[in-house]
Design an enzyme around this catalytic site. Structure first.
Site, PDB file in Angstrom:
ATOM      1  N   LYS A  29       0.820  -1.202   0.000  1.00 51.82           N
ATOM      2  CA  LYS A  29       0.000   0.000   0.000  1.00 51.82           C
ATOM      3  C   LYS A  29       0.862   1.264   0.000  1.00 51.82           C
ATOM      4  CE  LYS A  29      -2.707   0.969   3.648  1.00 51.82           C
ATOM      5  NZ  LYS A  29      -2.810   2.392   4.080  1.00 51.82           N
ATOM      6  N   ARG A  34       2.783   5.996  -3.402  1.00 52.43           N
ATOM      7  CA  ARG A  34       3.909   6.797  -3.859  1.00 52.43           C
ATOM      8  C   ARG A  34       4.121   6.654  -5.367  1.00 52.43           C
ATOM      9  NH1 ARG A  34       4.333   5.721   1.378  1.00 52.43           N
ATOM     10  NH2 ARG A  34       5.622   7.011   2.765  1.00 52.43           N
ATOM     11  N   SER A 180       7.973  10.064  11.374  1.00 48.81           N
ATOM     12  CA  SER A 180       6.845   9.739  10.500  1.00 48.81           C
ATOM     13  C   SER A 180       7.325   9.673   9.061  1.00 48.81           C
ATOM     14  CB  SER A 180       5.732  10.781  10.627  1.00 48.81           C
ATOM     15  OG  SER A 180       4.762  10.628   9.602  1.00 48.81           O
ATOM     16  N   GLN A 182       5.447   9.406   6.542  1.00 49.62           N
ATOM     17  CA  GLN A 182       4.544  10.189   5.706  1.00 49.62           C
ATOM     18  C   GLN A 182       4.906  11.668   5.744  1.00 49.62           C
ATOM     19  OE1 GLN A 182       0.510   9.258   6.783  1.00 49.62           O
ATOM     20  NE2 GLN A 182       0.712   7.097   6.216  1.00 49.62           N
ATOM     21  N   ASP A 332       2.424  -0.020  11.254  1.00 50.59           N
ATOM     22  CA  ASP A 332       1.213  -0.699  10.805  1.00 50.59           C
ATOM     23  C   ASP A 332       1.099  -2.123  11.355  1.00 50.59           C
ATOM     24  OD1 ASP A 332       0.328   1.454   9.290  1.00 50.59           O
ATOM     25  OD2 ASP A 332       1.509   0.847   7.557  1.00 50.59           O
TER      26      ASP A 332
END
Length: 445
Positions: A29, A34, A180, A182, A332
Site C-alpha cells: 500500500k 507513492r 513519520s 509520511q 502498521d
C-alpha cells in the site's frame, strides 16, 4: 464452521486445527500510493504493475486523475491491479474543480499535501469522518515554512486541509518532532519543487520507500546516518521525475498477519509469495520464517525494493521490548505484534506508541480492549503497552472500530482462540486487503 458473515457488519471465526496454503498478497500500500503520485509528477507514461487495490490506494488514483493525469486501471491475476498513468508532468497538472477526496486514507492526505505545496494552484483535501480526526499540524508547519499556505479547521489541526501552492518553494532543513515516514515523504516531495536542497532529519529512521523510488526515477537522494539511529535525508530541488515502469512487491504489512498466524498456531505452514522485505520494515520475535531470496525485483542497492518468498511455520515466540524507533518502523504491524506478544513466552513491552492513537482509530485502546476480551493480559500506561504472554485465548466479541488493522488482528486471533470469535465491522479490511477473509478461509481449509 469457518469464517462466515454473521450479519452485514460482523464476521464469525472459529479455530482451525491446522493452517496450510500459499498466499499472494495485495501490492504494498505504501509503495502503491507513492508510485501513483510520482507518476503524476513525471512527464509521460508510467506503468505500475502489482499495485494494491484497496480503497485507500483507489483514493490516491482518483486524486491523480482529478489533477489532470490520465489514469487507466486494469485488474491483474490475483489481488493486484496495474495502472498506466500518462501525465503532463508537474507543470501541466491542473487545479481541481472540486474537493480532493482522500476517503479514509491519511497517506493520501499527507503525501498529496506535499505535492500540492509546490504547484501554483489551490486545492482542498477532505475525507470521511475518521480522516477528519487525523492531525494535520505536523504537515502544515514544514510546508508553510517552505512558502506554501495551508489552513485547516480547529486552529489548523484537523481536516479539511486547504493548500495554496507556490513555485518555487523555499528549501528547508527540518527536524521532524515525531518520526513519520509520511511527514518525511511530504516534505521530500515538496522539496522537488524547491529552490535548493531540502533536508529532513529524523531522530529515528523511518521506512525509506520514497527515497528508493525517487532514486529509481532519476532524482539523487542523499542519506546520512548518524549516531543513535538518527538519519538525514536530502533532495535537490528542480530535479525532473522520470516516468518509469515499476512492479510493486507484496505488502509486508499484510504479510505480517499471516506470519503471526503461522507462528502462534500449533500446526501451521504458510508460503507467502513475492513479499517486500525492505530492511526498514522488519521485526522479529523468534518466529521460524524462511526467506527465499532471488525473486525478480530483489535489490540491495538502495534503489529498488528487495523482494522474497517467505515460509512461516509454527514457532515458539519470545517476548521483546520495542521502543519508539521500533514503533516508527513497524507502525502498521504493531496491532498484530500485540497479538503475537499475547501468545509469546514472557512479557513484551512497547514504549512510545502514541502515534497509534492517530490512525484509523485509537489503536492502543482498540487493540488492548479487543485482546483483553480474548483473554490476553495487557496493560496500557499512557502510550506504553505491557503484554504478559502465555495465557490461552478464548473466543469473544471484538470491535474493529472500522479499522482494517484491528479487524484482521482479531480475525487471526480467532484461528487460535477456543470457541467462536466475533469481529464487528470486518468490512474495513478492504481498506488495505480486499479478499482478506477469503484468504482466511483458504488457509484453514
Amino acid at each position: 464452521m469457518g469464517s462466515t458473515t454473521a450479519r452485514p457488519e460482523a464476521a464469525r471465526v472459529r479455530p482451525s486445527p491446522r493452517l496450510r496454503g500459499e498466499l499472494r498478497l495485495p501490492g504494498d500500500k505504501s509503495i502503491s500510493h507513492r508510485a501513483l503520485l510520482m507518476a503524476a509528477l513525471a512527464d509521460g507514461a508510467s506503468t505500475i504493475e502489482g499495485a494494491g487495490d484497496g480503497v485507500d490506494v483507489r483514493s490516491t488514483a482518483g486524486i491523480v486523475r482529478t489533477l489532470g493525469a490520465a489514469v487507466d486501471r486494469r485488474p491483474d491475476a490475483g489481488r493486484t491491479v496495474s495502472y498506466r498513468v500518462v501525465s503532463p508532468g508537474a507543470d501541466g497538472l491542473r487545479q481541481p474543480a472540486d474537493v480532493l477526496d482522500c476517503g479514509n486514507s491519511g497517506t493520501s492526505l499527507r503525501l498529496v499535501s506535499g505535492v500540492l505545496a509546490g504547484l501554483p494552484m489551490t486545492a482542498t483535501l477532505d475525507g470521511d469522518a475518521s480522516l477528519r480526526r487525523r492531525p494535520v499540524a505536523r504537515i502544515i508547519e514544514p510546508l508553510r515554512s517552505m512558502g506554501a499556505a495551508l489552513t485547516a479547521r480547529e486552529d489548523d489541526s484537523l481536516p479539511p486541509l486547504t493548500v495554496v501552492g507556490r513555485t518555487p518553494l523555499r528549501a528547508i532543513d527540518y527536524t521532524t518532532p515525531v518520526p513519520s515516514a509520511q511527514v518525511k515523504s511530504a516534505i521530500l516531495l515538496a522539496g522537488l519543487r524547491a529552490d535548493g536542497v531540502t533536508t529532513v532529519r529524523e531522530s529515528v529512521a523511518t521506512r525509506d520507500h520514497t527515497e528508493r523510488m525517487l532514486r529509481a526515477r532519476g532524482v539523487p537522494v542523499e542519506r546520512v546516518e548518524g549516531p543513535d539511529d538518527r538519519v538525514a535525508v536530502s533532495v535537490q530541488g528542480g530535479m525532473a521525475v522520470q516516468a518509469v515502469a515499476e512492479r510493486v512487491p507484496g505488502d509486508v504489512s499484510a504479510a505480517a498477519f499471516w506470519l503471526v498466524a503461522a507462528a502462534i498456531h500449533p500446526d501451521a505452514e504458510l508460503v507467502i509469495r513475492n513479499v517486500g522485505v525492505n530492511p526498514t520494515r522488519r521485526r522479529s520475535m523468534g518466529a521460524e520464517i524462511e526467506e527465499r531470496s532471488g525473486v525478480t525485483g530483489s535489490s540491495d542497492d538502495g534503489v529498488g525494493e528487495p523482494i522474497a518468498d517467505l515460509v512461516a511455520r509454527s514457532s515458539e515466540l519470545r517476548a521483546v521490548e520495542l521502543g519508539p524507533a521500533d514503533v516508527a518502523a513497524a507502525i502498521d504491524e504493531i496491532p498484530v505484534l500485540c497479538l503475537a506478544a499475547a501468545v509469546a513466552t514472557g512479557t513484551t513491552v512497547i514504549r512510545g506508541a502514541g502515534e497509534l492513537r492517530h490512525k484509523e482509530s485509537d489503536r492502543i485502546s482498540g487493540v488492548a480492549n479487543g485482546l483483553r476480551a480474548l483473554g490476553a493480559d495487557i496493560d496500557v500506561d499512557g502510550d506504553d503497552l505491557r503484554i504478559r504472554g502465555g495465557r490461552p485465548l478464548r473466543g469473544a466479541e471484538t470491535d474493529s472500530l472500522d479499522d482494517h488493522r484491528l479487524a484482521m488482528t482479531f480475525a487471526i486471533a480467532g484461528l487460535l482462540a477456543t470457541g467462536e470469535t466475533l469481529v464487528e465491522r470486518p468490512g474495513s479490511a478492504a481498506i488495505s486487503y480486499p479478499g482478506f477473509f477469503d484468504d482466511l478461509e483458504r488457509v484453514r481449509a
